[in-house]
Structures are given as structure tokens and as C-alpha cells.
Design an enzyme around this catalytic site. Sequence first.
Site, short mmCIF file in Angstrom:
data_model
loop_
_atom_site.label_atom_id
_atom_site.label_comp_id
_atom_site.label_asym_id
_atom_site.label_seq_id
_atom_site.Cartn_x
_atom_site.Cartn_y
_atom_site.Cartn_z
N ARG A 1 24.95 -38.63 18.29
CA ARG A 1 23.83 -38.18 17.83
C ARG A 1 23.79 -37.71 16.33
NH1 ARG A 1 22.08 -40.16 22.00
NH2 ARG A 1 20.96 -39.38 23.62
N GLU B 1 15.48 -40.14 13.64
CA GLU B 1 15.32 -41.61 13.76
C GLU B 1 13.97 -42.04 13.88
OE1 GLU B 1 17.77 -42.47 17.39
OE2 GLU B 1 19.51 -41.87 16.36
N HIS C 1 20.46 -47.31 16.51
CA HIS C 1 20.66 -46.80 17.46
C HIS C 1 20.83 -47.69 18.68
CE1 HIS C 1 20.66 -42.61 19.90
NE2 HIS C 1 21.18 -43.54 20.64
C1 GLV Z 1 21.93 -43.56 23.96
O1 GLV Z 1 22.00 -42.94 22.82
C2 GLV Z 1 21.79 -42.63 25.28
O2 GLV Z 1 22.14 -41.44 25.14
O3 GLV Z 1 21.94 -43.26 26.31
#
Ligand code: GLV
Length: 333
Positions: free
Chosen positions: A246, A275, A294
Site C-alpha cells: 500500500r 492513487e 496497482h
Molecule cells: C490489492 O491490492 C488487494 O488488496 O487485493
Amino acid sequence: MSLAKVFITRRLPTELEQLYAIASGTARSAIASVEVWPERQPPPYEVLLAKAQNVDGFLCLLTDKIDRQLIENSSLKVISQMAVGYDNIDIAAATAQKIPVGHTPGVLTDATADLTWALLMAAARRVVEADQFTRAGLWQTWEPDLLLGPNVAGATLGIIGLGRIGQGVARRAHGFDMKILYTNRHQSDSELEKTLNVEFVPLETLLRKSDFITIHTPASDDTYHLISDRQFALMKSSAILINTARGSIIDQDALYHALSQNQIAAAALDVTEPEPIPKDSPLLTLDNLIITPHIGSASRQTRSKMATIAIANLIAGLKGDRLPYCVNPQVYD
Ligand code: GLV
């Protein structure tokens, strides 16, 4: 009996819609009447707030802010998140309201560990820079010192957070004969340490000794800006930092400083704060930084499995059954 109502905060791929139909009977309206947010962008918070007052279940994504205000004013009986992480959801508030929250652990371990490995290799061997160099017409001859990077094989890897994904990364590192250090809230049992051939060290030692540092810890108050100026100062000037967990775990101002001053060699991020990363972020000016949008879990098979679990959690919640993958099982006490 009136049908339960469900709000799905983004369109799922067609095959997953079909899956939903199978999961809930011959027609997908068999168990619930379903509304799917049709836009590419997430629903605005006001939309989430209004929908939550009107439906029994949410199937949501990590881009949806499910906070105390929304939860306390909702008619929700279940919140099913299609992600393993759930820092966008106020779990304490959901638990207080006895709303089970589902997530999708396990199925994205390999995909995320794979992307971590791709970023590590790409940052080490400057793959993105090299591609840009070639396309810019700068490849004139073989040069002894062109686009040099460090060896990955035999280097020291530091894993921050030895959960499922951290373990997956450790297994990949075995193929590269790496020495593996890790830090975690709790030391793993010695059996696992032996299998993974990993050594538990304090964070400071990991930062000082590692050639590659990779983050696999959840976002929380404890991990907010875990990597900031002081931590960058401890790293080797040749260190490469990877984050597929994160964005909030790294202080990005400190990262910019560390990269632009060559305090560390390079970084690769699949996650940022916020983000998407703002288009005018100074980070985007750096050659020694790779940023992907991501996509840690973005393999077709993985996304399909994540949706399957999210739907199973949702249906269980609507039926009043225990969620197969529940974040807050205290709601059943
Ligand atoms: C992606 O970052 C998730 O938490 O699935």
C-alpha cells in the site's frame, strides 16, 4: 418475499456476471436484485452513501471509501470486498454494527509475488529505462558501461512482512540464491523459517543490510510512513526498494528526496498515495523509479478467482450464513 438488493461498485468481466448467475440460481435475480455501477471511474462517495441506505449488500473494491458515516447510516447486511486488503473499510465500525466484511485472501498471492519479482528485476536491470532508450533511437552500439545495474543472483533480499505474499516472494528468491532477511510483527515459527531459509532481524538491520527491500505489510496506523527519511538514511546507497503493498507505507516526499539525491539507487512502486498518482507528482520525473498502476493481482485467472470469492462472500452474507472469508468474525460471537 422481497428480493435482497445488492450494489456492485464496478462492472465485473462478463464471465463473472455469468458466474454470478450460476451462483445464485438460473437467473442472477434469483437471490438478489443487482445494480452495477456502469462507469469506469468509481462511484462518488455520495453515491455510495445513498446506495448503502437502500441495499442489503455491497460488492466493493479498494477504491471505495466505506467509512463509519456510511456504515452507521446503512441498511447493509454484508460488505464484500474484491481484494485482500481492506484499509478502505472501517472494520471497527462494521463490527460494531454486526456487519460481516468479506475479502479475497490466498488467491492473489502468486500474482502479487510475481509482479513484485517483475518489478525487482526490472528496477535492478533498468528494463524500463532500456526500453525508453531504444525507442528514443539512442542505441548506437554495444557499450561496456551502458545501463549497468546490480546482480540479483546472490544479493541480500529484505522482506518487510512475511505473510502469504512475503513468503511467495521468498520462494521466488530461492531461484536466485539470495540471502533472505525478514522483519514482521511476530517472528515466524522455526519450521517456516527453515523451509523458506529466512532470517528474522529488526527493521533497522534489514534496512542496513539488504540490497533489495520489498514491502508486504498491510496499511495500518502502525505502518503509516514506516519508510521515511530516517529509514532511507539507513539503507545502502545501492539499495532498491519495491512496494506492492500500500502506498501509505512509504513517505513519498522522503522517497523523492532519497531517489533524487541518489541516497538509494532505485525504487519500483505498484501502489502510491494517493492513487492514481497525481500527474504533476515530482516522482514522475525520476528515471530511477518505476511506477505501475496497482496491478499486483492483475492476472486473468487471479481476478476471476477474486471475483468468485467476493460473490461467494456476498451471497453467504445475504443468506445470513457465515462468510467463507471474513475479516471480522467477531460479528458471529
Ligand atoms: C490489492 O491490492 C488487494 O488488496 O487485493
